[in-house]
Design an enzyme around this catalytic site. Structure first.
Site, PDB file in Angstrom:
ATOM      1  N   LYS A  47     -38.211 -27.224 108.810  1.00 50.52           N
ATOM      2  CA  LYS A  47     -37.848 -26.274 109.873  1.00 50.52           C
ATOM      3  C   LYS A  47     -38.715 -26.585 111.093  1.00 50.52           C
ATOM      4  O   LYS A  47     -39.865 -27.007 110.954  1.00 50.52           O
ATOM      5  CB  LYS A  47     -38.130 -24.853 109.352  1.00 50.52           C
ATOM      6  CG  LYS A  47     -38.014 -23.747 110.395  1.00 50.52           C
ATOM      7  CD  LYS A  47     -36.583 -23.394 110.696  1.00 50.52           C
ATOM      8  CE  LYS A  47     -36.475 -22.296 111.762  1.00 50.52           C
ATOM      9  NZ  LYS A  47     -35.216 -22.372 112.523  1.00 50.52           N
ATOM     10  N   SER A  72     -28.746 -17.301 114.906  1.00 46.52           N
ATOM     11  CA  SER A  72     -29.544 -17.193 116.138  1.00 46.52           C
ATOM     12  C   SER A  72     -30.979 -16.875 115.730  1.00 46.52           C
ATOM     13  O   SER A  72     -31.580 -15.917 116.211  1.00 46.52           O
ATOM     14  CB  SER A  72     -28.984 -16.114 117.056  1.00 46.52           C
ATOM     15  OG  SER A  72     -29.070 -14.859 116.413  1.00 46.52           O
ATOM     16  N   LEU A  75     -35.855 -20.152 116.076  1.00 49.46           N
ATOM     17  CA  LEU A  75     -36.966 -21.050 115.713  1.00 49.46           C
ATOM     18  C   LEU A  75     -38.214 -20.303 115.228  1.00 49.46           C
ATOM     19  O   LEU A  75     -39.342 -20.671 115.567  1.00 49.46           O
ATOM     20  CB  LEU A  75     -37.312 -21.979 116.884  1.00 49.46           C
ATOM     21  CG  LEU A  75     -36.223 -22.998 117.216  1.00 49.46           C
ATOM     22  CD1 LEU A  75     -36.517 -23.697 118.548  1.00 49.46           C
ATOM     23  CD2 LEU A  75     -36.107 -24.050 116.107  1.00 49.46           C
ATOM     24  N   CYS A 131     -31.846 -26.671 120.311  1.00 46.47           N
ATOM     25  CA  CYS A 131     -31.621 -25.349 119.722  1.00 46.47           C
ATOM     26  C   CYS A 131     -30.954 -24.440 120.751  1.00 46.47           C
ATOM     27  O   CYS A 131     -31.491 -24.263 121.847  1.00 46.47           O
ATOM     28  CB  CYS A 131     -32.946 -24.739 119.259  1.00 46.47           C
ATOM     29  SG  CYS A 131     -32.721 -23.045 118.687  1.00 46.47           S
ATOM     30  N   THR A 267     -25.886 -26.425 106.219  1.00 45.63           N
ATOM     31  CA  THR A 267     -25.285 -25.147 105.817  1.00 45.63           C
ATOM     32  C   THR A 267     -24.915 -25.111 104.336  1.00 45.63           C
ATOM     33  O   THR A 267     -25.012 -24.056 103.689  1.00 45.63           O
ATOM     34  CB  THR A 267     -24.045 -24.882 106.704  1.00 45.63           C
ATOM     35  OG1 THR A 267     -24.495 -24.896 108.065  1.00 45.63           O
ATOM     36  CG2 THR A 267     -23.391 -23.554 106.405  1.00 45.63           C
TER      37      THR A 267
HETATM   38  C1  SIN Z   1     -32.908 -21.603 115.196  1.00 50.77           C
HETATM   39  O1  SIN Z   1     -33.986 -21.438 114.601  1.00 50.77           O
HETATM   40  O2  SIN Z   1     -32.548 -20.831 116.098  1.00 50.77           O
HETATM   41  C2  SIN Z   1     -32.000 -22.739 114.828  1.00 50.77           C
HETATM   42  C3  SIN Z   1     -32.626 -24.048 115.050  1.00 50.77           C
HETATM   43  C4  SIN Z   1     -31.816 -24.980 115.871  1.00 50.77           C
HETATM   44  O3  SIN Z   1     -30.633 -24.731 116.131  1.00 50.77           O
HETATM   45  O4  SIN Z   1     -32.345 -25.997 116.306  1.00 50.77           O
END
Ligand code: SIN
Length: 302
Positions: A47, A72, A75, A131, A267
């Site tokens: 992540k 959404s 991050l 993102c 996913t």
């Molecule tokens: C997120 O944490 O919002 C998703 C990560 C991403 O789309 O890069």
């Protein structure tokens, strides 16, 4: 079933096979390790991690859609110091490559994380300039070619590991963006991140996501992703990690035939925690079915 050679090389790093996790769908594998033998994966992509802890966006921040989901998350992450203390030692117990996804709001944020990782035992960096869920940084950098080139060039100055740049599909011309990353010194390209979307609860008469919009992922986006991998593979010399709706080995083979060297499963992990291994076995089955000895023999054949 005969043994096929699944090894791939991404920017000078040899992976035992092309299958990896897509950032943000697998954490650093700590929870998933109960279901998946991480030793079998080509790599774990973590992540996104930033220079300081981020709380992420308000809930609700995930919504199911036909053929996929919107997120959404924003991050959310514990920050680089906690990540170095906990996640890297955990992953190092396994015989798999570690790809660290880097989040930031400014060029300086990205550089400081990459500088901090310079002395760490990790294999590759994945720069997340794609993102859609954070206002500054994220997708803002990824949609303007001059910014893609600039941020890549700056981050490269601090990078000790090869730098993969993760691109957003929310652009008119993905080739122009990929070429900008290449001009900035990227060692590889990941694509695609999520497509910007929105879901409305018609009974409550408001958006489902607190952030109003989010990133669409899952099988619904696969044809877009395959098309972009194909376009970028034809236009640059960089190795590509392809992702976007990979659910099976056949899906992964589509990306590889389009020109991807690595394939990331995202996913699908939420529905089937061992999706990565099913994809790996599906790739092997396909290659055996057609009498192929090496995965490289089917790469980019379209
Ligand atoms: C997120 O944490 O919002 C998703 C990560 C991403 O789309 O890069």
């Amino acid at each position: 079933m005969s043994k096929v050679d699944l090894r791939v090389n991404i920017a000078g790093v040899e992976l035992k096979n092309p299958v990896m996790t897509a950032s943000g769908t697998f954490g650093s594998g700590i929870e998933y390790s109960e279901y998946v033998d991480l030793n079998r994966l080509g790599a774990v992509v973590t992540k996104g991690v930033a220079n300081i802890p981020w709380k992420g966006n308000a809930s609700p921040r995930v919504a199911e859609t036909y053929g996929g989901m919107l997120n959404s998350v924003g991050l959310q992450n514990p920050g680089i110091e906690e990540f170095i203390k906990k996640d890297i030692p955990f992953l190092r117990q396994y015989d798999t490559k570690i790809i660290v996804n880097i989040a930031g709001r400014t060029v300086e944020d990205y550089c400081s994380v990459v500088e901090r990782l310079a002395s760490e035992d990790i294999d590759l960096l994945e720069l997340n300039i794609s993102c859609p869920n954070v206002k500054e940084g994220g997708v803002c950098f990824g949609t303007v070619p001059s910014m893609v080139e600039h941020v890549t060039k700056e981050v490269k100055k601090f990078a000790k590991q090869p730098l993969i740049v993760k691109l957003t599909p929310n652009v008119t011309d993905i080739v122009e963006i990929a070429k900008a990353a290449e001009a900035g010194g990227a060692d590889g390209i990941s694509l695609i991140n999520t497509l910007l979307g929105m879901v409305i609860d018609i009974h409550k008469r408001k958006p489902v996501l607190a952030n109003v919009v989010g990133g669409l992922s899952g099988p619904a986006i696969k044809p877009v992703a395959v098309r972009m991998v194909h376009q970028v593979a034809k236009a640059t010399k960089l190795p590509i990690i392809g992702m976007g709706g990979i659910m099976t080995g056949e899906d992964a083979i589509e990306f590889i035939q389009a020109g991807a060297t690595g394939v990331a499963v995202g996913t699908a992990n939420f529905i089937n925690p061992r999706a990565t291994l099913d994809v790996l076995e599906g790739i092997e089955n396909y290659l055996n079915q057609y009498g192929e000895e090496k995965i490289g023999d089917v790469r980019g054949i379209i």
